[in-house]
Design an enzyme around this catalytic site. Sequence first.
Site, mmCIF file in Angstrom:
data_model
loop_
_atom_site.group_PDB
_atom_site.id
_atom_site.type_symbol
_atom_site.label_atom_id
_atom_site.label_comp_id
_atom_site.label_asym_id
_atom_site.label_seq_id
_atom_site.Cartn_x
_atom_site.Cartn_y
_atom_site.Cartn_z
ATOM 1 N N CYS A 252 41.064 39.944 40.923
ATOM 2 C CA CYS A 252 41.388 40.269 39.533
ATOM 3 C C CYS A 252 42.662 39.498 39.189
ATOM 4 O O CYS A 252 42.905 38.438 39.764
ATOM 5 C CB CYS A 252 41.521 41.780 39.306
ATOM 6 S SG CYS A 252 42.928 42.552 40.130
ATOM 7 N N ARG A 253 43.493 39.997 38.298
ATOM 8 C CA ARG A 253 44.682 39.227 37.914
ATOM 9 C C ARG A 253 45.758 39.323 38.991
ATOM 10 O O ARG A 253 46.310 38.313 39.405
ATOM 11 C CB ARG A 253 45.218 39.720 36.566
ATOM 12 C CG ARG A 253 46.422 38.926 36.079
ATOM 13 C CD ARG A 253 46.789 39.301 34.647
ATOM 14 N NE ARG A 253 47.928 38.509 34.211
ATOM 15 C CZ ARG A 253 49.190 38.902 34.337
ATOM 16 N NH1 ARG A 253 49.485 40.067 34.875
ATOM 17 N NH2 ARG A 253 50.174 38.126 33.918
#
Length: 113
Positions: free
Chosen positions: A65-66
């Site tokens: 994810c980020r």
Amino acid sequence: MNFAPLPTVDAASVPADGLVLDVREHDEWAAGHVEGALHVPMSDFVSRFGEVTEAVADGRAYVMCRVGGRSAQVTQYLVQQGIDAVNIDGGMLAWEGAGRPMVTDNGSPAIVL
């Protein structure tokens, strides 16, 4: 209740041919992603779980994810389902920081949202 430590890997150690499972939302994906990654936003994850198990089949999923929070939740879920999954520590920010390649679908320069 004891939980096993979450399996993690740093971005620089993900094999070039590894299956990256990107659980970010559509706008984040559009801004920049790993070429060849499977994009299944966390919000769609349960409904698209069959797609994920099919893609992982005999291999390992490198979940992204980020920064690593959402992917940690997804990794934990996959491991509980008996799937070989590891969380990419630091997510796309670490990937970019390690100088790993990123692409966009429209050819514009890739960034991490």
